[in-house]
Design a protein around this motif. Structure first.
Motif, PDB file in Angstrom:
ATOM      1  N   ILE A   1      31.186 -30.546  13.625  1.00 40.90           N
ATOM      2  CA  ILE A   1      29.932 -31.236  13.464  1.00 40.90           C
ATOM      3  C   ILE A   1      28.515 -30.162  13.569  1.00 40.90           C
ATOM      4  N   LYS A   2      28.874 -29.070  13.317  1.00 43.51           N
ATOM      5  CA  LYS A   2      27.773 -28.159  13.292  1.00 43.51           C
ATOM      6  C   LYS A   2      26.768 -28.285  12.219  1.00 43.51           C
ATOM      7  N   PRO A   3      25.445 -28.027  12.001  1.00 46.78           N
ATOM      8  CA  PRO A   3      24.820 -28.183  10.826  1.00 46.78           C
ATOM      9  C   PRO A   3      25.061 -27.483   9.825  1.00 46.78           C
ATOM     10  N   ASP A   4      25.085 -28.034   8.664  1.00 50.86           N
ATOM     11  CA  ASP A   4      25.174 -27.459   7.437  1.00 50.86           C
ATOM     12  C   ASP A   4      23.736 -26.928   7.117  1.00 50.86           C
ATOM     13  N   ASP A   5      23.749 -26.077   5.763  1.00 58.30           N
ATOM     14  CA  ASP A   5      22.399 -25.486   5.313  1.00 58.30           C
ATOM     15  C   ASP A   5      21.546 -26.478   4.688  1.00 58.30           C
ATOM     16  N   ASN A   6      21.835 -27.729   4.760  1.00 53.98           N
ATOM     17  CA  ASN A   6      20.870 -28.780   4.286  1.00 53.98           C
ATOM     18  C   ASN A   6      20.361 -29.569   5.585  1.00 53.98           C
ATOM     19  N   SER A   7      21.190 -29.430   6.709  1.00 52.14           N
ATOM     20  CA  SER A   7      20.477 -30.319   7.913  1.00 52.14           C
ATOM     21  C   SER A   7      19.170 -29.913   8.409  1.00 52.14           C
ATOM     22  N   LEU A   8      18.511 -30.764   8.975  1.00 57.77           N
ATOM     23  CA  LEU A   8      17.360 -30.416   9.485  1.00 57.77           C
ATOM     24  C   LEU A   8      17.320 -30.457  10.967  1.00 57.77           C
ATOM     25  N   PHE A   9      16.505 -29.642  11.606  1.00 54.74           N
ATOM     26  CA  PHE A   9      16.836 -29.301  13.015  1.00 54.74           C
ATOM     27  C   PHE A   9      15.586 -29.485  13.947  1.00 54.74           C
ATOM     28  N   VAL A  10      15.421 -30.131  14.905  1.00 50.73           N
ATOM     29  CA  VAL A  10      14.411 -30.263  15.829  1.00 50.73           C
ATOM     30  C   VAL A  10      14.871 -29.997  17.247  1.00 50.73           C
ATOM     31  N   VAL A  11      14.178 -28.948  17.873  1.00 49.63           N
ATOM     32  CA  VAL A  11      14.273 -28.656  19.339  1.00 49.63           C
ATOM     33  C   VAL A  11      13.451 -29.433  20.121  1.00 49.63           C
ATOM     34  N   LYS A  12      14.166 -29.782  21.170  1.00 52.62           N
ATOM     35  CA  LYS A  12      13.440 -30.745  22.212  1.00 52.62           C
ATOM     36  C   LYS A  12      13.592 -30.149  23.611  1.00 52.62           C
ATOM     37  N   ALA A  13      12.905 -30.635  24.387  1.00 46.43           N
ATOM     38  CA  ALA A  13      12.787 -30.116  26.047  1.00 46.43           C
ATOM     39  C   ALA A  13      13.029 -31.007  26.943  1.00 46.43           C
ATOM     40  N   ARG A  14      12.820 -32.503  26.450  1.00 46.34           N
ATOM     41  CA  ARG A  14      13.031 -33.465  27.380  1.00 46.34           C
ATOM     42  C   ARG A  14      14.009 -34.188  26.822  1.00 46.34           C
ATOM     43  N   HIS A  15      14.229 -35.609  27.420  1.00 46.56           N
ATOM     44  CA  HIS A  15      15.064 -36.536  26.960  1.00 46.56           C
ATOM     45  C   HIS A  15      14.851 -37.074  25.510  1.00 46.56           C
ATOM     46  N   SER A  16      13.659 -37.586  25.489  1.00 46.94           N
ATOM     47  CA  SER A  16      13.573 -38.258  23.969  1.00 46.94           C
ATOM     48  C   SER A  16      13.528 -37.327  22.936  1.00 46.94           C
ATOM     49  N   ILE A  17      13.927 -37.641  21.570  1.00 46.53           N
ATOM     50  CA  ILE A  17      13.744 -36.884  20.532  1.00 46.53           C
ATOM     51  C   ILE A  17      12.607 -36.805  20.013  1.00 46.53           C
ATOM     52  N   PHE A  18      11.565 -37.611  20.424  1.00 45.94           N
ATOM     53  CA  PHE A  18      10.226 -37.727  19.809  1.00 45.94           C
ATOM     54  C   PHE A  18       9.195 -36.811  20.961  1.00 45.94           C
ATOM     55  N   TYR A  19       9.559 -36.789  22.209  1.00 41.77           N
ATOM     56  CA  TYR A  19       8.605 -36.115  23.327  1.00 41.77           C
ATOM     57  C   TYR A  19       8.235 -34.811  22.866  1.00 41.77           C
ATOM     58  N   GLU A  20       7.080 -34.597  22.439  1.00 39.53           N
ATOM     59  CA  GLU A  20       6.411 -33.253  21.996  1.00 39.53           C
ATOM     60  C   GLU A  20       7.301 -32.392  20.891  1.00 39.53           C
ATOM     61  N   THR A  21       7.764 -33.423  20.000  1.00 38.91           N
ATOM     62  CA  THR A  21       8.396 -32.674  18.924  1.00 38.91           C
ATOM     63  C   THR A  21       7.793 -32.957  17.647  1.00 38.91           C
ATOM     64  N   PRO A  22       8.114 -32.560  16.460  1.00 37.63           N
ATOM     65  CA  PRO A  22       7.680 -33.054  15.191  1.00 37.63           C
ATOM     66  C   PRO A  22       8.409 -34.041  14.424  1.00 37.63           C
ATOM     67  N   LEU A  23       9.287 -34.806  15.400  1.00 37.62           N
ATOM     68  CA  LEU A  23      10.282 -35.667  14.644  1.00 37.62           C
ATOM     69  C   LEU A  23       9.515 -36.697  13.998  1.00 37.62           C
ATOM     70  N   SER A  24       8.628 -37.357  14.477  1.00 39.93           N
ATOM     71  CA  SER A  24       7.672 -38.529  13.886  1.00 39.93           C
ATOM     72  C   SER A  24       7.046 -37.885  12.609  1.00 39.93           C
ATOM     73  N   TYR A  25       6.613 -36.877  12.751  1.00 37.76           N
ATOM     74  CA  TYR A  25       5.725 -36.353  11.406  1.00 37.76           C
ATOM     75  C   TYR A  25       7.000 -35.977  10.447  1.00 37.76           C
ATOM     76  N   LEU A  26       8.142 -35.393  10.738  1.00 40.20           N
ATOM     77  CA  LEU A  26       9.209 -35.204   9.761  1.00 40.20           C
ATOM     78  C   LEU A  26       9.616 -36.722   9.183  1.00 40.20           C
ATOM     79  N   LEU A  27       9.849 -37.721  10.063  1.00 46.31           N
ATOM     80  CA  LEU A  27      10.272 -38.881   9.347  1.00 46.31           C
ATOM     81  C   LEU A  27       9.260 -39.447   8.590  1.00 46.31           C
TER      82      LEU A  27
END
Length: 200
Positions: free
Chosen positions: A87-113
């Motif tokens: 299930i590893k990312p392929d070359d077309n996958s997007l990747f967001v590194v997070k530090a806490r539980h939520s995928i949105f907390y202090e990450t650029p995910l909202s802007y990416l979406l």
């Protein structure tokens, strides 16, 4: 991409599956993760075939210098590489590194979406009663539609996972379905002419 509010379809978000399984409760999580990996293989494969964005949102293992390649390499070099390789990312996958539980907390995910014009996310991965639950709540308060394939999320405590899925359903309006029910088809169009993406 123009950042329009018009939706182009869903995105698949894979939560914390790039994992070394050397943390607390890993021995409880690993059997559940092992059960969901084959489901994820199919789900990710179908998303890729449908040209749906696949976003990996992953803990940084507490290493603030970490980037996604380092995280993947660390997981693949560990004793549970068999859970990562399919299930590893392929070359077309997007990747967001997070530090806490939520995928949105202090990450650029909202802007990416927003850039992707995505208003519907399919959440899969781990842990159902922790990161998946908190991410679904944060998606809900951002007015995103959420689907959670219940056989594509892993848990530490099954009774808490069951309660978390019920909360996502009742309190957050999430669709709780089987992975095979997830439809990655683009939004339906009406009439003979193509009017462009439907508005909400």
């Amino acid at each position: 991409m123009n950042g329009s509010a018009d939706s182009t379809g869903p995105a698949l978000v894979v939560i914390d599956m790039i994992n070394t399984y050397d943390h607390a409760d890993a021995e409880l999580l690993e059997p559940s993760a092992r059960r969901v990996v084959p489901v994820l293989v199919d789900l990710i494969g179908r998303a890729r075939e449908a040209d749906v964005p696949v976003v990996y949102a992953n803990d940084n293992f507490g290493l603030w210098r970490s980037h996604h390649g380092e995280l993947v390499d660390a997981a693949l070099s560990g004793p549970h590489a068999d859970l990562i390789e399919p299930i590893k990312p392929d070359d077309n996958s997007l990747f967001v590194v997070k530090a806490r539980h939520s995928i949105f907390y202090e990450t650029p995910l909202s802007y990416l979406l927003w850039q992707l014009r995505v208003r519907h996310i399919v959440l899969c991965g781990q842990v159902t009663e922790q990161c998946v639950l908190y991410s679904a709540l944060d998606a809900h308060i951002r007015h995103l539609d959420v689907t959670v394939p219940q056989d594509a999320v892993a848990s530490i405590h099954p009774h808490l996972a069951e309660a978390a899925l019920e909360m996502m359903d009742r309190n957050m309006g999430a669709r709780i379905v089987a992975a095979k029910e997830v439809d990655f088809a683009p939004p339906a169009r009406s009439g003979e002419a193509d009017p462009g993406p439907p508005t909400r």
